[in-house]
Design an enzyme around this catalytic site. Structure first.
Site, PDB file in Angstrom:
ATOM      1  N   CYS A 165      46.037  -8.452  37.551  1.00 50.14           N
ATOM      2  CA  CYS A 165      46.617  -7.609  38.223  1.00 50.14           C
ATOM      3  C   CYS A 165      44.788  -8.147  39.349  1.00 50.14           C
ATOM      4  O   CYS A 165      43.772  -7.698  40.636  1.00 50.14           O
ATOM      5  CB  CYS A 165      45.952  -5.752  38.279  1.00 50.14           C
ATOM      6  SG  CYS A 165      47.673  -5.822  37.593  1.00 50.14           S
ATOM      7  N   HIS A 297      40.717   0.147  41.627  1.00 49.17           N
ATOM      8  CA  HIS A 297      41.458  -0.541  41.401  1.00 49.17           C
ATOM      9  C   HIS A 297      42.101   0.589  41.255  1.00 49.17           C
ATOM     10  O   HIS A 297      43.647   0.779  42.338  1.00 49.17           O
ATOM     11  CB  HIS A 297      41.227  -0.895  40.061  1.00 49.17           C
ATOM     12  CG  HIS A 297      42.120  -1.897  39.408  1.00 49.17           C
ATOM     13  ND1 HIS A 297      43.007  -2.937  40.362  1.00 49.17           N
ATOM     14  CD2 HIS A 297      43.175  -1.973  38.293  1.00 49.17           C
ATOM     15  CE1 HIS A 297      43.688  -3.145  39.674  1.00 49.17           C
ATOM     16  NE2 HIS A 297      44.574  -2.525  38.490  1.00 49.17           N
ATOM     17  N   GLU A 308      38.693   4.374  35.668  1.00 50.06           N
ATOM     18  CA  GLU A 308      37.840   3.848  36.328  1.00 50.06           C
ATOM     19  C   GLU A 308      36.895   5.319  36.951  1.00 50.06           C
ATOM     20  O   GLU A 308      35.531   4.331  36.567  1.00 50.06           O
ATOM     21  CB  GLU A 308      38.471   3.413  37.219  1.00 50.06           C
ATOM     22  CG  GLU A 308      37.759   3.020  38.552  1.00 50.06           C
ATOM     23  CD  GLU A 308      38.431   2.277  39.342  1.00 50.06           C
ATOM     24  OE1 GLU A 308      38.010   0.916  40.256  1.00 50.06           O
ATOM     25  OE2 GLU A 308      39.964   2.248  39.941  1.00 50.06           O
ATOM     26  N   LYS A 329      45.074   1.421  47.606  1.00 55.07           N
ATOM     27  CA  LYS A 329      47.009   1.527  47.095  1.00 55.07           C
ATOM     28  C   LYS A 329      47.653   2.279  46.730  1.00 55.07           C
ATOM     29  O   LYS A 329      48.797   2.540  46.742  1.00 55.07           O
ATOM     30  CB  LYS A 329      47.072   1.308  45.219  1.00 55.07           C
ATOM     31  CG  LYS A 329      46.012  -0.104  44.542  1.00 55.07           C
ATOM     32  CD  LYS A 329      45.993  -0.010  43.505  1.00 55.07           C
ATOM     33  CE  LYS A 329      45.996  -2.076  43.231  1.00 55.07           C
ATOM     34  NZ  LYS A 329      44.420  -1.896  43.028  1.00 55.07           N
ATOM     35  N   HIS A 334      50.099  -1.544  44.814  1.00 57.99           N
ATOM     36  CA  HIS A 334      49.648  -2.338  44.124  1.00 57.99           C
ATOM     37  C   HIS A 334      50.047  -3.867  44.381  1.00 57.99           C
ATOM     38  O   HIS A 334      51.325  -4.078  43.580  1.00 57.99           O
ATOM     39  CB  HIS A 334      49.734  -2.089  42.782  1.00 57.99           C
ATOM     40  CG  HIS A 334      48.764  -2.523  41.729  1.00 57.99           C
ATOM     41  ND1 HIS A 334      48.067  -3.830  41.602  1.00 57.99           N
ATOM     42  CD2 HIS A 334      48.632  -2.039  40.610  1.00 57.99           C
ATOM     43  CE1 HIS A 334      47.505  -3.963  40.635  1.00 57.99           C
ATOM     44  NE2 HIS A 334      48.131  -3.603  40.134  1.00 57.99           N
ATOM     45  N   PHE A 393      45.442  -6.106  33.391  1.00 60.27           N
ATOM     46  CA  PHE A 393      46.262  -6.279  32.361  1.00 60.27           C
ATOM     47  C   PHE A 393      45.316  -7.692  31.186  1.00 60.27           C
ATOM     48  O   PHE A 393      45.796  -8.665  32.204  1.00 60.27           O
ATOM     49  CB  PHE A 393      47.809  -6.353  32.703  1.00 60.27           C
ATOM     50  CG  PHE A 393      48.267  -4.600  32.935  1.00 60.27           C
ATOM     51  CD1 PHE A 393      48.087  -3.705  32.084  1.00 60.27           C
ATOM     52  CD2 PHE A 393      49.423  -5.067  33.056  1.00 60.27           C
ATOM     53  CE1 PHE A 393      48.461  -2.308  32.038  1.00 60.27           C
ATOM     54  CE2 PHE A 393      50.260  -4.005  33.086  1.00 60.27           C
ATOM     55  CZ  PHE A 393      50.064  -2.270  32.897  1.00 60.27           C
TER      56      PHE A 393
END
Length: 405
Positions: A165, A297, A308, A329, A334, A393
């Site tokens: 991502c 994010h 976050e 998003k 996403h 990830f």
């Protein structure tokens, strides 16, 4: 930093669930429109997750001929369309010395996932023993970067970054460094993803991080992320080069940092994220208080959102309460490897137009996400510096800093 060049953005292009170009995408963000809806894909009834930020009203035959379609996976098609818009806006023609030194660096997590999916079906489900001779060049992660280089005669550095991502933020960070160092006068950069096919969604279902109804970042009742697809592409150009030709400048890229959590393959770390945020601010050589907006994010998972918010609080201290931070998003889904690229548009909009894209779907405050997340409605505000966060990830973090010009 002695001898460092200034880097500006002179072109932007996109195709995503909110729109097939930049103006319609920004309009969607200003309106707080939701581009997430029911998936229209083969075997959707076999999926538990049936929603996504799908690019609708798209006909590949309107843009590409049969030979091109045989070569271009959907992620490559999206990239080429976004690149056409960005390079068209920048008004650059790559020839001679400019072509020799300019390049392209793009991000994607999966590459040609639709091509993988179709050809696994051909071999395993339909029992055929032969696939198209171009399957490998169609599915490889660098296909989009290579086709962009060929279409626009970019003969300098050309490569693809795959960091889940964070792919497109990492790619744009590399492009920024190449221009800032003086190695390249112009870099075409960004990212794309298209894995909204049966196998692509089924794989993500296995993680149990997907929502079946909506993406609601930072909202108390949130229940997971929603996949999107599309591309975002930008022209990063050396400032004096842009100025000499009278180019319109959208924003200046002033800092970039990347860190690794070195801790867990899927659980994010607030320390790793905070180090990337502070690293970008330090690299930009600005005071923390100058940052007015963060494009989060903000995936809508319980783990990401609270981590976050904690990282932003750690990085900014008391100033965190004065910041605006939103997750687009909630509107476009996403985009995995392409997500940072589409989200950079929200940062440019904040700096140029003074419009902060909202976090839609926000229902109830979460005490663990107590920052100003610009809930549900866009806001007018003057912003001089914006950050764009990407946390992937594998514990890979990449943060870009942009400034109003």
């Amino acid at each position: 930093m002695i001898g460092m060049k200034r880097v500006v953005i002179t072109g932007a292009g996109t195709i995503n669930a909110l729109g097939h170009d930049v103006p319609s995408t920004l309009e969607g963000m200003r309106e707080g429109r939701c581009g997430i809806g029911p998936l229209d894909i083969r075997d959707v009834d076999r999926l538990a997750v049936r929603i996504g930020g799908q690019v609708t009203g798209y006909d590949e035959h309107a843009h590409f001929n049969r030979q091109q379609i045989a070569l271009y996976d959907r992620f490559t098609q999206f990239t080429l369309l976004a690149a056409r818009e960005a390079i068209g806006q920048a008004g650059l023609v790559f020839a001679g010395e400019l072509a020799a030194r300019s390049g392209v660096v793009l991000g994607t997590a999966g590459g040609g996932v639709n091509t993988w999916d179709e050809n696994y079906r051909t071999v395993y489900e339909d029992g055929k023993n032969r696939v198209h001779p171009f399957v490998v060049p169609k599915l490889m992660n660098n296909a989009a970067a290579s086709h962009v280089s060929m279409e626009w005669n970019l003969k300098g550095p050309a490569f693809t970054v795959a960091t889940a991502c964070a792919s497109s933020n990492h790619a744009m960070g590399q492009a920024f460094w190449l221009v800032r160092s003086g190695a390249c006068p112009v870099m075409v950069t960004g990212g794309s993803e298209s894995m909204l096919c049966f196998g692509g969604v089924k794989a993500w279902e296995g993680l149990r991080v997907m929502s079946k109804d909506a993406c609601r970042p930072f909202s108390l009742g949130r229940n997971g992320m929603v996949q999107g697809e599309g591309a975002g592409v930008f022209v990063f150009e050396e400032y004096e080069h842009a100025r000499a030709r009278g180019a319109e400048i959208l924003a200046e890229v002033i800092g970039f940092a990347m860190t690794s959590d070195a801790s867990d393959i899927v659980m994010p770390s607030r320390q790793g994220a905070a180090r990337a945020i502070l690293g970008a601010v330090t690299d930009a050589q600005i005071a923390k208080e100058q940052v007015g907006y963060i494009n989060a994010h903000g995936t809508g998972t319980a783990a990401n959102d609270k981590t976050e918010c904690a990282a932003v609080s750690d990085a900014f201290g008391a100033h965190a309460d004065e910041l605006m931070m939103s997750s687009t998003k909630s509107m476009h889904g996403h985009l995995i490897g392409g997500t940072g690229a589409v989200e950079l548009l929200a940062c440019i909009m904040a700096l140029r137009d003074g419009v902060i894209a909202p976090t839609i779907g926000y229902e109830e405050p979460d005490p663990e996400c107590a920052l100003d997340v610009v809930p549900n409605e866009a806001r007018e505000a003057k912003v001089d510096v914006a950050l764009s966060n990407a946390f992937a990830f594998g514990g890979l973090n990449a943060v870009l800093a942009l400034k109003k010009v």
